[in-house]
Design a protein around this motif. Structure first.
Motif, PDB file in Angstrom:
ATOM      1  N   HIS A  65      35.589  37.203  47.496  1.00 29.56           N
ATOM      2  CA  HIS A  65      36.657  37.760  48.345  1.00 29.56           C
ATOM      3  C   HIS A  65      37.733  38.459  47.521  1.00 29.56           C
ATOM      4  CE1 HIS A  65      39.042  37.839  51.928  1.00 29.56           C
ATOM      5  NE2 HIS A  65      39.963  37.021  51.494  1.00 29.56           N
ATOM      6  N   THR A  66      37.997  39.748  47.800  1.00 28.08           N
ATOM      7  CA  THR A  66      39.113  40.417  47.112  1.00 28.08           C
ATOM      8  C   THR A  66      40.046  41.043  48.133  1.00 28.08           C
ATOM      9  OG1 THR A  66      37.781  42.403  46.907  1.00 28.08           O
ATOM     10  CG2 THR A  66      37.918  41.009  44.959  1.00 28.08           C
ATOM     11  N   VAL A  67      41.255  41.323  47.698  1.00 28.74           N
ATOM     12  CA  VAL A  67      42.278  41.778  48.652  1.00 28.74           C
ATOM     13  C   VAL A  67      43.215  42.778  48.004  1.00 28.74           C
ATOM     14  CG1 VAL A  67      44.548  40.737  49.128  1.00 28.74           C
ATOM     15  CG2 VAL A  67      42.580  40.087  50.498  1.00 28.74           C
ATOM     16  N   THR A  83      47.901  37.289  52.653  1.00 32.61           N
ATOM     17  CA  THR A  83      47.911  38.611  53.315  1.00 32.61           C
ATOM     18  C   THR A  83      48.583  38.538  54.676  1.00 32.61           C
ATOM     19  OG1 THR A  83      45.703  38.813  52.408  1.00 32.61           O
ATOM     20  CG2 THR A  83      46.486  40.613  53.765  1.00 32.61           C
ATOM     21  N   ASP A 140      44.831  33.402  50.187  1.00 32.01           N
ATOM     22  CA  ASP A 140      43.935  33.632  51.336  1.00 32.01           C
ATOM     23  C   ASP A 140      42.734  32.689  51.280  1.00 32.01           C
ATOM     24  OD1 ASP A 140      44.310  37.271  51.663  1.00 32.01           O
ATOM     25  OD2 ASP A 140      45.577  35.589  52.282  1.00 32.01           O
ATOM     26  N   LYS A 141      42.178  32.517  50.079  1.00 31.07           N
ATOM     27  CA  LYS A 141      41.029  31.613  49.934  1.00 31.07           C
ATOM     28  C   LYS A 141      41.444  30.184  50.279  1.00 31.07           C
ATOM     29  CE  LYS A 141      38.762  34.370  46.376  1.00 31.07           C
ATOM     30  NZ  LYS A 141      38.239  34.474  45.013  1.00 31.07           N
ATOM     31  N   GLU A 147      44.989  36.897  46.880  1.00 26.56           N
ATOM     32  CA  GLU A 147      43.601  36.502  47.199  1.00 26.56           C
ATOM     33  C   GLU A 147      43.414  35.005  47.219  1.00 26.56           C
ATOM     34  OE1 GLU A 147      41.962  40.129  44.819  1.00 26.56           O
ATOM     35  OE2 GLU A 147      41.452  38.166  43.954  1.00 26.56           O
TER      36      GLU A 147
END
Lengths: 351, 371, 84
Positions: B305-307, B98, B73-74, B70
């Motif tokens: 934001h989560t993944v 991701t 990605d951030k 995550e």
């Protein structure tokens, strides 16, 4: 040609892997070699390119010539011990020397960025002129283009060169034999660290200067003395480790080197320790490795050490019997590991 | 180089190796916690000097390996914004999120810059007042004092265009999580010498006692690691489970008090998600409310934001020493250093990358012991 | 985590504890290093530096321990094998 048609049907590097060119593709490591093996090699397949040497050796109308090209995109343009102009001339001179050729004529194509100060251009050109004079070559043709502001790093230079091969010696990776000894003409890592010392975000005070220098005279001295040289390779991006791997792979043999035999200056070592870099992968501009028949090694070292560019010349390893194309390194403490090709460029680390 | 070269002496290294050979009477599994130690082991070939019966498991001591997907990605999202200059240590640039990594974000036009110190990022903020400068603050406790100082100085000098994407992790909770797992096979630890330089080693004493494991605070040069291994094996052979300090030239039991003070002032302990290991309570550092404006997640609105992590990559199991890299179905095929699926293949000292290099060496049983 | 390198302090900039920096020598290259976390360090001392910050002062006496320990253990082993 059937092979060419096959190539046109699909891109050899799957799009999902690398849809775009990355900086690493120019880093001298595995990704760059992938580009060569999967795109350029198959597209332009011919016996000269297949040798995968620094330059092509062509026979034409009775003359044996070496032909090479190189491009220079270094940033910053001016760094301790050199600049892009000097690099551009010596780089091509050295590639010709690595073919055992006497460098004769160079071309230079300049791509200038709109807004580049004329003063800067003049400095670069003067530097090229001085370098050409020192190396004993003539710049006989050139070209200039200008690109929009923001589309270039000030100056990009491409040089190409022709040299004549006046010895019977064939200097190619395929001539490397088990038992050959590997000589290195001096300490490594100066160029890469000199450039890094003036890069924003990583800068430090140092007296390290780029080792950029023309190596043609030294190489020709060795050839004139009849030294049995089987292969030469200059160390550029990707450093000593990449050059050793390239030869091992192209020759299909194994290589064994000793870390304690590889000279590194204290201050270069200090910079590498600080940034977490391995000097074996740091760029050089005035260093080469020579694969020499064991019977000629003593004489070769003597000749090298008598030359300004070979004062710290040392025997660093040998070509081994195994066919794996791997480079084995004996570390400072006496244990062994594989000295691998890097995937991309070496980045400073904190861990 | 002084205080480096002497710890790379071949004769002393071989003497230590002989001592270890003589003292080890049965198989032991040790873990070196820190990525820097793994790097030294791989670089100098130290494990070649260890007896067959000794297994070294490479631990989760590398911010590259444990920073959550995550957060990568951030980072990429923030770095891709046109008004942002994203500064990071070199280590993080190739870690896959991701879909891609920071290097690709750079290739796409993001202004991503490598810096040596968080203060370099602060200086960039001062020199570029019209841009937002974000620093990727990853690391264990070792880097926390530097990151704390950067925030503190930003605050003192009222530098408003600077923020940090914080991903600090703490070693002791991770060690406990490892030790309390039913799959754990690690019997002794080489603790991270530079983490302990900052934090001291009092936190490890209750752990050694509770789980009955020897913990030796170890340095990073070959002789440090060899001495650390020797001291650990000696404890195991003698049935002791104490905290010992090998790295005495840098580590004191109480650590660096001044540094700890500023860390407490700027950061507070929070739960943290570790890549491949899930969330471990009280295992991370986040900014204190007083410094909340320097939190990049808040500033850029990416906090929620989560993944889901990729199911193919088993780096979590590797980091815990439960599986070996060659037991992963993607190892060497879909996952290689050129196109890594997870962080343990990206990092040059990640277990998977190290295995990948070694397995091509003929007759290499060293790292693939016990398989 | 933890690339930290020993270097020698060549000069110190100011005495203000929070802003104290120094020029530190690593084998011949000099880097400006933050010294706030080593208030006891002086010119001539070696410090361990991580990302531009000194995190400890290197104890030169303790630095010998690695070698002393080796000597002791070697002697011990020789004694032990002498008695068998």
């Amino acid at each position: 040609m059937a092979e060419r048609e096959d190539f046109m049907l699909s891109c050899p590097i799957p799009i999902s892997e690398y849809p775009q060119v990355l900086l690493a593709h120019g880093g001298g490591g595995r990704l760059m070699h992938q580009l060569i093996e999967k795109i350029f090699g198959p597209a332009f397949k011919n016996p000269y390119l297949d040798e995968r040497h620094d330059g092509a050796i062509v026979n034409f109308n009775g003359a044996k010539l070496a032909f090479t090209t190189d491009s220079y995109v270094v940033r910053p343009l001016f760094f301790p011990g050199g600049d892009i102009g000097k690099l551009a001339i010596y780089g091509t001179v050295n590639d010709l020397a690595m073919c055992g050729a006497r460098p004769l004529f160079l071309s230079a194509g300049l791509i200038l960025e709109e807004g580049l100060p004329m003063e800067t251009l003049w400095r670069v050109v003067r530097s090229m002129q001085q370098a050409a004079e020192l190396a004993g070559v003539q710049l006989v043709t050139g070209d200039t283009k200008v690109v929009d502001k923001g589309k270039g790093d000030g100056v990009f230079i491409n040089t190409a060169g022709i040299g004549s091969i006046e010895h019977g010696v064939s200097i190619l990776p395929k001539n490397v034999k088990p038992g050959d000894l590997i000589l290195l003409n001096g300490d490594i890592g100066r160029h890469g660290i000199a450039v890094m010392a003036v890069r924003e975000g990583l800068a430090f005070e140092s007296e390290i200067e780029s080792d950029s220098a023309p190596m043609n005279r030294l190489v020709l001295r060795l050839l004139d003395a009849g030294i049995a040289i089987h292969c030469l390779r200059d160390l550029t991006r990707g450093g000593l480790a990449s050059a050793l791997n390239e030869i091992a792979q192209a020759a299909g043999t194994g290589i064994a080197v000793e870390e304690s035999a590889i000279p590194v200056r204290d201050d270069v070592q200090g910079a590498c320790e600080l940034l977490g870099l391995d000097p074996l992968y740091v760029a050089n501009e005035g260093r080469f490795i020579a694969f020499v028949s064991p019977s000629d090694v003593e004489r070769a070292l003597e000749l090298m050490r008598a030359d300004d560019l070979g004062r710290n010349a040392s025997l660093i390893g040998r070509v081994t019997e195994d066919r794996g194309g791997l480079v084995r390194l004996q570390s400072h403490i006496g244990a062994n590991r594989i000295l691998d090709m890097l995937s991309g460029e070496q980045l400073p680390r904190i861990c | 180089m002084r205080f480096i070269s002497e710890y790379r002496d071949a004769q002393a290294a071989q003497r230590y190796a002989r001592l270890i050979q003589r003292i080890a009477t049965r198989p032991w599994t040790l873990m070196e916690v820190c990525g820097g130690q793994t790097h030294a082991i791989v670089k100098f070939g130290i494990d070649e000097f260890l007896p067959e019966a000794l297994t070294l498991v490479h631990g989760p001591g590398c911010p590259v390996c444990v920073t959550s997907v995550e957060l990568i990605d951030k980072a990429i999202e923030i770095a891709s914004r046109p008004d942002v200059i994203f500064c990071s240590f070199g280590d993080m640039l190739r870690v896959p999120g991701t879909k891609k990594d920071l290097l690709s974000a750079k290739a796409n036009g993001g202004d991503v810059r490598i810096v040596y110190s968080p203060l370099d990022a602060l200086r960039i903020a001062q020199e570029n007042p019209s841009k937002e400068v974000v620093f990727f603050a990853v690391g264990f406790e070792t880097t926390a004092p530097a990151n704390a100082m950067a925030v503190y100085q930003a605050y003192q000098q009222n530098i408003r265009n600077f923020s940090m994407l914080v991903s600090h992790v703490l070693v002791p909770p991770a060690m406990e999580a490892l030790l309390s797992s039913p799959h754990n096979r690690v019997q002794g630890f080489l603790a991270a010498g530079h983490v302990c330089t900052v934090m001291g080693y009092t936190e490890y004493e209750p752990i050694a006692k509770k789980y009955r494991v020897p913990i030796v605070v170890t340095g990073f040069e070959p002789l440090d690691i060899l001495q650390g291994v020797y001291m650990c094996v000696r404890q195991l052979e003698e049935g002791r489970a104490e905290v010992e300090n090998q790295y005495t030239r840098s580590v004191r039991r109480e650590g660096n008090r001044v540094a700890q003070q500023l860390i407490r002032e700027v950061f507070r302990v929070i739960p943290r998600k570790w890549r491949g290991m899930g969330e471990i309570p009280e295992s991370g550092l986040g900014l204190q409310p007083r410094f909340a404006e320097y939190d990049a997640e808040r500033r850029f609105g990416v906090a929620a934001h989560t993944v889901e992590e990729s199911s193919e990559c088993i780096s979590g199991l590797i980091l815990q020493g439960i599986k070996k890299p060659h037991e992963c179905p993607a190892f060497g095929t879909r996952c290689t250093p050129e196109h890594p699926l997870g962080a343990t293949m990206v990092s040059s000292e990640g277990a998977c990358a190290a295995y990948y290099r070694y397995r091509r060496m003929p007759a290499t049983a060293r790292v693939i012991k016990g398989s | 985590m933890c690339l930290a390198v020993p270097g020698r302090i060549e000069s110190i900039s100011s005495d203000d504890p929070l802003w104290r920096t120094g020029r530190v020598n690593f084998g011949g290259i000099i880097k400006e290093v933050h010294l706030a976390y080593v208030p006891e360090a002086n010119v001539g001392d070696y410090v361990i530096v991580h990302v531009g910050f000194a995190i400890s002062t290197l104890d030169e006496q303790e630095a010998e321990r690695v070698f002393e320990y080796l000597r002791q253990m070697d002697e011990l082993k020789e004694l032990e094998s002498g008695t068998t």
